[in-house]
Design a protein around this motif. Structure first.
Motif, mmCIF file in Angstrom:
data_model
loop_
_atom_site.group_PDB
_atom_site.id
_atom_site.type_symbol
_atom_site.label_atom_id
_atom_site.label_comp_id
_atom_site.label_asym_id
_atom_site.label_seq_id
_atom_site.Cartn_x
_atom_site.Cartn_y
_atom_site.Cartn_z
ATOM 1 N N ALA A 94 0.832 -1.205 0.000
ATOM 2 C CA ALA A 94 0.000 0.000 0.000
ATOM 3 C C ALA A 94 0.864 1.251 0.000
ATOM 4 O O ALA A 94 0.584 2.226 -0.717
ATOM 5 C CB ALA A 94 -0.929 -0.010 1.212
ATOM 6 N N LEU A 95 1.927 1.263 0.811
ATOM 7 C CA LEU A 95 2.818 2.428 0.855
ATOM 8 C C LEU A 95 3.539 2.624 -0.482
ATOM 9 O O LEU A 95 3.783 3.759 -0.905
ATOM 10 C CB LEU A 95 3.828 2.270 1.986
ATOM 11 N N LEU A 96 3.886 1.523 -1.149
ATOM 12 C CA LEU A 96 4.495 1.616 -2.478
ATOM 13 C C LEU A 96 3.536 2.251 -3.480
ATOM 14 O O LEU A 96 3.947 3.036 -4.344
ATOM 15 C CB LEU A 96 4.915 0.230 -2.968
ATOM 16 N N ILE A 97 2.256 1.909 -3.374
ATOM 17 C CA ILE A 97 1.258 2.497 -4.265
ATOM 18 C C ILE A 97 1.164 4.000 -4.030
ATOM 19 O O ILE A 97 1.107 4.792 -4.981
ATOM 20 C CB ILE A 97 -0.108 1.813 -4.068
ATOM 21 N N VAL A 98 1.164 4.420 -2.765
ATOM 22 C CA VAL A 98 1.139 5.857 -2.445
ATOM 23 C C VAL A 98 2.354 6.551 -3.057
ATOM 24 O O VAL A 98 2.228 7.617 -3.687
ATOM 25 C CB VAL A 98 1.107 6.079 -0.919
ATOM 26 N N CYS A 99 3.521 5.951 -2.897
ATOM 27 C CA CYS A 99 4.753 6.553 -3.430
ATOM 28 C C CYS A 99 4.734 6.607 -4.954
ATOM 29 O O CYS A 99 5.212 7.583 -5.556
ATOM 30 C CB CYS A 99 5.971 5.759 -2.949
ATOM 31 N N THR A 100 4.185 5.578 -5.588
ATOM 32 C CA THR A 100 4.096 5.561 -7.051
ATOM 33 C C THR A 100 3.204 6.680 -7.550
ATOM 34 O O THR A 100 3.547 7.399 -8.509
ATOM 35 C CB THR A 100 3.564 4.206 -7.541
ATOM 36 N N VAL A 101 2.045 6.839 -6.926
ATOM 37 C CA VAL A 101 1.126 7.916 -7.315
ATOM 38 C C VAL A 101 1.802 9.268 -7.131
ATOM 39 O O VAL A 101 1.746 10.137 -8.011
ATOM 40 C CB VAL A 101 -0.168 7.826 -6.490
#
Length: 340
Positions: A94-101
């Motif tokens: 989930a944190l990776l998704i936030v960082c990607t966005v």
């Protein structure tokens, strides 16, 4: 003064990302963690078996999702077995998704809006507190796509050009190890290739990006097939396990009426997107008409993920679309947040 203001905004956006990640982790820590006696139990059990005895099971669909069970087995080895270590991998995803966005959006204001949309996403948060493969695949699919979309950035950089194609393939492979829906973004490579053929840099892109990516994909593919043959006695064990489930899922469509199937292929997914994502889905749809050029590839990404969920099949021999379960749509979430 404009330079100073721009630098301040960039610095503030970075601090904002840190604050969002910290808030997300704090909420995750205090939220009750789910441990369902179904799929998540099986993944945890498989991870424990690998951690204890290096037992990779018999090659069913759960055994073959190494992108879920191997990292959890590693976490068990480091920190012991608990509900926190069991669900730590979904949190990291989930944190990776936030960082990607955050990283993919073009300016400080849009970066913060995207990060806040992720922070307030109920579907994303619910999947961060239970061990399931969808959020893990979604995180690596988004990162793989971002590496693909940034291919020209390192085209002429000395010593760095090889990193981008290999990273994109490695991340896509990691997504595939978690769940088969990683194939949803493969058409992006065809779209990129067609677009690059019109570029004057195409010969360099072909030599420095596409050929290294093809070689990395070939090596990883052959290595994976050899691993499957060595561990489970069948190089195509994973595909066989998927096919064996045809007609045996709890949600299989074999006994559904024609009306149920028609609803699933028309208004069913639409209702689910609106119920689960609310204003994000509406804003993302509207963004298609005003999308900036830099985000057009993410528009393609989102459309592919939504279309493959909406109309794709889980079987090689008969048409069996996915159920309208929110977690199945998570690969589309990074793109939805960016467009919104």
């Amino acid at each position: 003064m404009p330079v100073i203001a721009a630098g301040f905004q960039k610095h503030a956006a970075g601090l904002g990302l840190v604050a969002v990640l910290a808030a997300y982790t704090a909420l995750w820590t205090v939220y009750p963690h789910e441990f369902a006696a179904s799929d998540s139990w099986v993944y945890a059990q498989r991870a424990y078996n690998i951690f204890q005895t290096a037992d990779f099971g018999g090659g069913n669909v759960f055994d073959c999702r190494l992108g879920v069970i191997l990292p959890v087995a590693f976490l068990y080895k480091l920190f012991g077995v608990s509900i926190i270590t069991t669900n730590l991998l979904p949190l990291c995803a989930a944190l990776l998704i936030v960082c990607t966005v955050w990283a993919a959006l073009p300016d400080p204001r849009s970066k913060m809006i995207g990060a806040i949309l992720c922070l307030t996403s109920v579907p994303l948060f619910k999947m961060s507190v239970i061990l399931l493969p969808d959020i893990i695949a979604a995180a690596f699919m988004g990162l793989s796509a971002m590496a693909l979309f940034g291919r020209e950035r390192f085209l002429h950089a000395r010593g760095l050009w090889l990193v981008t194609p290999v990273a994109s393939i490695l991340l896509l492979f990691a997504a595939f190890l978690a769940k088969e829906s990683a194939w949803w973004i493969l058409p992006l490579w065809a779209i990129a290739l067609v677009a690059d053929r019109k570029s004057g840099d195409f010969p360099v892109l072909l030599r420095r990006f596409y050929l290294p990516a093809l070689c990395a994909g070939f090596i990883l593919g052959v290595s994976y097939l050899l691993f499957c043959h060595r561990v489970w006695g069948d190089a195509l064990a994973r595909f066989g396990s998927i096919q064996a489930l045809t007609g045996h899922h709890l949600w299989s469509w074999g006994v559904a009426t024609e009306g149920d199937v028609l609803k699933r292929l028309t208004i069913g997914p639409m209702r689910m997107f609106l119920a689960e994502t609310g204003v994000v889905a509406v804003l993302a749809f509207l963004a298609v008409f005003i999308i900036p050029k830099s985000l057009i590839p993410w528009g393609h990404y989102t459309i592919l993920c939504v279309a493959c969920f909406w109309f794709g099949s889980t079987s090689f021999t008969r048409y069996e679309p996915l159920p309208t379960v929110p977690r199945m749509t998570l690969p589309a979430w990074p793109g939805l947040c960016m467009l919104a």
